[in-house]
Design a protein around this motif. Structure first.
Motif: not given
Length: 354
Positions: A231-248
């Protein structure tokens, strides 16, 4: 676990590592010094991150991998099969092969890793065994094209793919040929720009649109982008802000959540938003695979978000966040939602030794 019709929701294949994660470091130790870490976790890693995340969202998930019969491999087998309920019937146990191990050092909201491993005595197709029937499948692109991907697509599975960092810096476009069999491709921004020879995530997304029906580019703290090529539809979604301990494992959790949301039939924008949320919740705990949230965590976050929105002006960021995730009302299971078990501090005792 397979459904009553014998079909899995998701089949994944790849290498399982034993992950040992040290958290809370203020900096990496200098040569000849020692650093003490306030936190430590151990859990199955590698492809297990994605498989466990999918299982905790309720997908009937099968894993095709090779696990050693050494104590590390036994620990991973017990956790994945016994605790997490994954279907390991397509997997193999190997003697005389050392389990691959990754040590992750987490500091300043990022991580560094050291890995030890030996070459697998089987090729990528040898990890699969008898290919189970599944609604969807996942593959991580590599130097070796796995023939099972074509078989899964021919059997009607929606195939999702990501790709790892190319240490050779070649970024050969030929590595993307397997996307001919894939429904969706979910690289991060750096990978997408390298493979498409573009300068922005948006341009990279457009460059991938001709290769797969759905292309997704994850942008870390800037959220994620996606395009529906039909369809050619482009969408975006912002990140959720959290206190990050481990990004693994956060990227694997994102992918598992996007797959689940696709199977549930959510619109593209909601698929991105859901995947962003579940990935954000995962980085608040250490442990890679065992940090993946379940519906209890999602329900807790949603209740807290709605309470904050109710206390603030309708135009506030809290109200906007609640409006963005209003679709969760129809998704969260009714009744008690239990949060999953988290990573233990050390290698768990084997049941017969307890």
């Amino acid at each position: 676990m397979q459904g009553s019709d014998g079909q899995l929701d998701l089949f994944v294949s790849g290498v399982v590592f034993l992950d040992i994660i040290f958290t809370g470091l203020r900096e990496l130790p200098a040569r000849g010094t020692e650093a003490w870490a306030p936190g430590m976790g151990s859990s199955p890693g590698g492809i297990a991150n994605l498989a466990v995340a999918a299982g905790r969202l309720g997908l009937r998930t099968g894993l095709g991998t090779a696990l050693s019969t050494d104590v590390y491999g036994e620990f991973c087998w017990q956790v994945l099969s016994g605790q997490e309920g994954l279907d390991l019937s397509p997997s193999r146990r190997l003697d005389d092969w050392h389990s691959p191990v990754t040590v992750s050092l987490v500091y300043d909201r990022d991580r560094s890793m050291v890995t030890h491993g030996h070459p697998l005595p089987v090729n990528a197709d040898g990890l699969v065994g008898d290919l189970p029937t599944a609604r969807s499948a996942f593959v991580s692109l590599g130097d070796e094209r796995a023939p099972w991907v074509r078989r899964a697509a021919d059997a009607g599975a929606l195939v999702f793919a990501d790709v790892g960092w190319d240490a050779s810096a070649a970024w050969s476009v030929a590595a993307l040929d397997v996307l001919d069999d894939c429904h969706a491709f979910l690289p991060n921004a750096a990978e997408a720009m390298h493979y498409t020879r573009t300068e922005t995530p948006q341009a990279a997304l457009r460059g991938l649109a001709d290769r797969v029906p759905v292309a997704v580019v994850t942008c870390g703290s800037n959220g994620a982008l996606a395009i529906d090529s039909d369809t050619g539809l482009v969408v975006s979604a912002p990140a959720i802000e959290v206190d990050a301990l481990d990004p693994t494992g956060a990227g694997d959790v994102f992918t598992a959540s996007f797959i689940a949301a696709t199977l549930w039939g959510l619109p593209l924008r909601q698929r991105l938003a859901f995947a962003n949320l579940v990935a954000a919740l995962s980085v608040q705990h250490f442990g890679g695979s065992l940090s993946a949230p379940g519906w209890g965590d999602i329900a807790d976050w949603w209740r807290a978000t709605r309470r904050r929105a109710a206390r603030h002006h309708s135009a506030s960021s809290e109200a906007e966040l609640a409006a963005q995730y209003g679709f969760l009302d129809d998704m969260i299971p009714q009744g008690e939602c239990r949060s999953p078990k988290r990573a233990t501090a050390t290698i768990a005792w084997l049941p017969e030794a307890a």
